[in-house]
Design a protein around this motif. Sequence first.
Motif, mmCIF file in Angstrom:
data_model
loop_
_atom_site.group_PDB
_atom_site.id
_atom_site.type_symbol
_atom_site.label_atom_id
_atom_site.label_comp_id
_atom_site.label_asym_id
_atom_site.label_seq_id
_atom_site.Cartn_x
_atom_site.Cartn_y
_atom_site.Cartn_z
ATOM 1 N N ASP A 81 10.739 2.388 -0.796
ATOM 2 C CA ASP A 81 11.284 1.449 0.188
ATOM 3 C C ASP A 81 12.681 1.886 0.610
ATOM 4 O O ASP A 81 13.300 2.739 -0.036
ATOM 5 C CB ASP A 81 11.369 0.037 -0.417
ATOM 6 C CG ASP A 81 10.006 -0.559 -0.705
ATOM 7 O OD1 ASP A 81 9.395 -1.099 0.229
ATOM 8 O OD2 ASP A 81 9.557 -0.465 -1.864
ATOM 9 N N ASP A 89 6.654 -5.091 -1.683
ATOM 10 C CA ASP A 89 5.322 -5.701 -1.628
ATOM 11 C C ASP A 89 4.192 -4.695 -1.604
ATOM 12 O O ASP A 89 3.030 -5.082 -1.569
ATOM 13 C CB ASP A 89 5.206 -6.673 -0.445
ATOM 14 C CG ASP A 89 5.471 -6.026 0.902
ATOM 15 O OD1 ASP A 89 5.714 -4.808 0.937
ATOM 16 O OD2 ASP A 89 5.428 -6.743 1.913
ATOM 17 N N ASP A 90 4.495 -3.376 -1.632
ATOM 18 C CA ASP A 90 3.412 -2.398 -1.670
ATOM 19 C C ASP A 90 3.768 -1.249 -2.598
ATOM 20 O O ASP A 90 4.908 -0.816 -2.686
ATOM 21 C CB ASP A 90 3.103 -1.869 -0.265
ATOM 22 C CG ASP A 90 4.319 -1.242 0.403
ATOM 23 O OD1 ASP A 90 4.611 -0.073 0.112
ATOM 24 O OD2 ASP A 90 4.973 -1.920 1.224
ATOM 25 N N SER A 356 1.537 -6.387 4.219
ATOM 26 C CA SER A 356 2.865 -7.021 4.165
ATOM 27 C C SER A 356 2.776 -8.542 4.143
ATOM 28 O O SER A 356 3.299 -9.229 5.029
ATOM 29 C CB SER A 356 3.713 -6.565 5.360
ATOM 30 O OG SER A 356 3.973 -5.188 5.307
#
Length: 431
Positions: A81, A89-90, A356
Amino acid sequence: MTDEPDPGSAEAQGPVTITEELAEALADKREELFEEFGINDGFPPEVIREAETRTEGVTQEIQDELDERQDLRDLTTWTTDPADAQDFDDAISIKREDGAYRLWVHIADVTHYVNPETSMWEEAVQRANTVYLPGYTIHMLPPILAETVCSLVPQEDRLAHTVEMEIDDETLSFEDVEIYKSVINSDERLTYNECEERLENEDLPLHAENTLAFELADRMHEQRKEDGSLVLNPRRDRAHTIIEESMLKANKAVTHTLMWDRGVEAMYRVHPQPTPDQWNDALKEIQELNGVSIPGQAWGDDPRLAVNAALEEAPDRQLNKIQRAVLKVMPRAKYMNDPFGGHHALNFDIYGHFTSPIRRLSDLINHWIVHENDVPENLVELCDRASDKQKDGETVERLYKQFMEENGIDPHAVNNRGMEVVSEEEAKHTV
């Protein structure tokens, strides 16, 4: 892991400084825009209380969930990120198999905590998405939930919704897709810069995994371009390519499964195409830019390939102008309960969002549909709301950036470096 910032990097330059007076003007502008477009900044007390309650006793709750989920905690997994990301979130995992790649995309299982019976769900429907302004964020979900139990932080067990894909080595098509609830434990949280370092240095952890992930992502990226997918950012670094292509593949896998295997409605992302005249206007504008030409072989039946070719060869200074020429003629993408028409820019016959759920209502709804195999009765209304609120959010962002520029603030610099409020006296001595 700590990094010494490069002397020319955003970290080394430090945050953008503004005066208290200017900070107050920005706050007034935000309030004006929020009122005009019906954007709620703060959360109602009952939503905050509910979010706080759902963050209690999570360790035992996750342990109890192991009986009902696939235990993937021993699978090498990591997040990538921006450096200033507040929630993760991933996450991805990858392995090489005989004649195939196996790619796992793990998404925070937000609907375990936020479902139609909760106040948080009702509030998420009202907000429909997170709005990102330079230096200021209006969240869709309460941060106390999104940044804790819904964030795939390293070295902590977390509930996830996993998309496991077997991808053919030659065609890069799906050999097999499984979507299931899981428990994961991320090995590490990487920034994009750290991901690049892992790719460069074979002695660092996750070097082999990121190298394999980029090998697959780069091949998928090139295949998309050849197939006619519009690539407006042709010079992204390897770290962004890994994440972008992995998420596109997962979104595509989920929505194909919903449409073809289950035959259910969902929140599909539909992007109409410009008219031939609109495309001609865009290509003419691009062709007239100084230092830009569209190769002869690209003037075929598909304008997207012509734009891709122009972007590949264009000088950096012209990239934004090419992008603007295209975006000017592009219709808005919208959410619909039927994928009819497909996604023109991506050149996907069926597409939707899944990756997302912390920041988009569409993904939250699709998580619920995948798990329940049923759709909300007001799905069409939810599609319209998500489309409208996304447009509102983008308009607010554009107007806010315009206001910043009118007051001598560079929104791009604020996005990259953050913002700090200083006194008038301090401002005089800031170079």
